[in-house]
Design a protein around this motif. Structure first.
Motif, PDB file in Angstrom:
ATOM      1  N   SER A  98      -4.909  -1.867  -2.866  1.00 12.67           N
ATOM      2  CA  SER A  98      -3.528  -2.286  -3.087  1.00 12.67           C
ATOM      3  C   SER A  98      -3.123  -2.068  -4.537  1.00 12.67           C
ATOM      4  O   SER A  98      -3.968  -1.998  -5.436  1.00 12.67           O
ATOM      5  CB  SER A  98      -3.343  -3.765  -2.716  1.00 12.67           C
ATOM      6  OG  SER A  98      -4.230  -4.578  -3.471  1.00 12.67           O
ATOM      7  N   ARG A 147      -3.894   7.103  -3.247  1.00 16.07           N
ATOM      8  CA  ARG A 147      -3.535   6.183  -2.179  1.00 16.07           C
ATOM      9  C   ARG A 147      -3.635   4.744  -2.695  1.00 16.07           C
ATOM     10  O   ARG A 147      -4.488   4.401  -3.517  1.00 16.07           O
ATOM     11  CB  ARG A 147      -4.441   6.373  -0.952  1.00 16.07           C
ATOM     12  CG  ARG A 147      -5.921   6.241  -1.195  1.00 16.07           C
ATOM     13  CD  ARG A 147      -6.510   4.856  -1.017  1.00 16.07           C
ATOM     14  NE  ARG A 147      -6.284   4.361   0.316  1.00 16.07           N
ATOM     15  CZ  ARG A 147      -6.090   3.104   0.613  1.00 16.07           C
ATOM     16  NH1 ARG A 147      -6.101   2.191  -0.350  1.00 16.07           N
ATOM     17  NH2 ARG A 147      -5.898   2.718   1.845  1.00 16.07           N
ATOM     18  N   GLY A 207      -1.804   0.545  -1.408  1.00 12.10           N
ATOM     19  CA  GLY A 207      -0.846  -0.167  -0.576  1.00 12.10           C
ATOM     20  C   GLY A 207       0.121  -0.998  -1.393  1.00 12.10           C
ATOM     21  O   GLY A 207      -0.299  -1.800  -2.234  1.00 12.10           O
ATOM     22  N   LEU A 228       3.528   2.664  -7.966  1.00 16.36           N
ATOM     23  CA  LEU A 228       2.707   3.713  -7.356  1.00 16.36           C
ATOM     24  C   LEU A 228       3.305   5.094  -7.621  1.00 16.36           C
ATOM     25  O   LEU A 228       2.589   6.038  -7.970  1.00 16.36           O
ATOM     26  CB  LEU A 228       2.588   3.455  -5.852  1.00 16.36           C
ATOM     27  CG  LEU A 228       1.706   4.398  -5.038  1.00 16.36           C
ATOM     28  CD1 LEU A 228       0.283   4.398  -5.555  1.00 16.36           C
ATOM     29  CD2 LEU A 228       1.734   3.997  -3.561  1.00 16.36           C
ATOM     30  N   THR A 248       1.052   6.163   0.936  1.00 15.26           N
ATOM     31  CA  THR A 248       1.116   4.711   1.069  1.00 15.26           C
ATOM     32  C   THR A 248       1.635   4.335   2.443  1.00 15.26           C
ATOM     33  O   THR A 248       2.287   5.135   3.123  1.00 15.26           O
ATOM     34  CB  THR A 248       1.990   4.090  -0.043  1.00 15.26           C
ATOM     35  OG1 THR A 248       1.752   2.675  -0.105  1.00 15.26           O
ATOM     36  CG2 THR A 248       3.476   4.334   0.204  1.00 15.26           C
TER      37      THR A 248
END
Length: 342
Positions: free
Chosen positions: A103, A126, A128, A150, A163
């Motif tokens: 995350s 990647r 979250g 991100l 994501t």
């Protein structure tokens, strides 16, 4: 049946095929690929022959597909799909490494991690921003602020971003910031969400449901394909069995099985597949050996301090070793195509 159009086929040619299908009591669903369009003819078509469509303008060939997942099936006659994410980055051509934390924890954290995984050999980032968790009391992500962090981290490191999107209402917002939309295991059969990402032009990374059969997995992909998006990446991430030593049972037999069933690229997530840090590297090696097109790996600068899924996160040093080992295995199996891409 699948009607495969010639690359030079026009919109009028495609409309004529769909009209012919309607006249026969069937439905024609166009899907626009990079080089050519295909039209899935849906309905009870056993009484009709390929000749009913092959004479129409712009038609290359007609294939009768017996599987329920018509567009995803190898029987469609389509070549193995390679999905271009960015210049020089293609999933399904070479070996893909997608890495980052479970995350987004803060702006500084994700920017720092992005640079570390880029140095270790990743070509996509990647993480979250929205986290579906079993317990409502666990950390569930930073939301839209996390999406912004991100996107900033990806730009700073020169990495495309993957994501998860969790609801149809969020598809547009996530697609504005991400290069690849991920559908998580819990949403594999969220059909409204599948159709929503199918209506975008963004590649979709579809994770196998934790209790899904391969047929169910491919039918979930079919929802995305039938909505017009041909760029689907399948991800084996482990299934739920009676075993409790590992978080899930990583079904690596699914990789060669899917390769026989579908033309879509297949990647493996050994992090969620095992839930144990010490198992990520050996299972990543095994995934490449059995034919995976890439790996999705959780990497954290300080794995034990990860806010979520700390037990399965690996260090940047371990990730760099994973990349070296998997490149060597891929190179031995595919000496003609040993270049690493994402």
């Amino acid at each position: 049946m699948i009607v495969i159009m010639r690359p030079e086929a026009t919109e009028a040619d495609i409309a004529a095929v769909c009209q012919r299908a309607n006249e026969m009591g069937l439905a024609g669903h166009p899907c626009y690929g990079v080089q050519q369009a295909t039209i899935s003819i849906i309905g009870f078509d056993e009484s009709f022959s390929p000749g009913d469509f092959s004479s129409l303008g712009g038609v290359d060939r007609v294939v009768r597909v017996s599987t329920p997942h018509k567009l995803a099936s190898r029987q469609s006659g389509l070549p193995a799909t390679a999905i271009k994410i960015a210049p020089g980055i293609t999933v399904g051509s070479g070996l893909t490494f997608v890495a980052g934390p479970c995350s987004v924890e803060s702006r500084e954290h994700i920017v720092h991690t992005a640079r570390l995984v880029k140095a270790g050999g990743a070509s996509m980032l990647r993480a979250g921003a929205f986290k579906p968790r079993t317990s409502p009391y666990q950390f569930r992500g930073l939301g839209e602020a996390g999406l912004d962090y991100l996107a900033e981290a990806g730009a700073a490191a020169g990495l495309p971003v993957v994501t998860e999107v969790m609801t149809p209402a969020m598809v547009e917002k996530v697609a504005a910031r991400a290069d690849v939309l991920q559908i998580g295991t819990r949403n594999m059969q969220n059909y409204d969400l599948l159709l929503a990402v199918g209506r975008t032009d963004k590649p979709v990374l579809l994770k196998r449901g934790m209790s899904a059969t391969l047929t169910e997995f491919l039918l979930a992909a079919e929802y995305i394909l039938s909505a017009g998006n041909p760029n689907v990446i399948l991800c084996e991430r482990g299934i739920r069995t009676f075993e409790t030593h590992t978080r899930n049972t990583l079904d690596l037999s699914a990789v060669p099985a899917l390769k026989t069933l579908t033309h879509l690229p297949v990647v493996v997530d050994p992090s969620h597949g095992t839930g144990r840090r010490e198992l990520v590297l050996p299972m990543a090696r095994a995934a490449v050996a059995c034919g995976a097109d890439g790996l999705l790996v959780e990497v954290h600068p300080d794995p034990d301090r990860s806010i979520s899924d700390a037990q399965q996160a690996i260090s940047p040093e371990m990730f760099a070793q994973l990349v070296r080992d998997c490149q060597a295995i891929f190179g031995a199996l595919h000496p003609e195509n040993a270049r690493t891409t994402v």
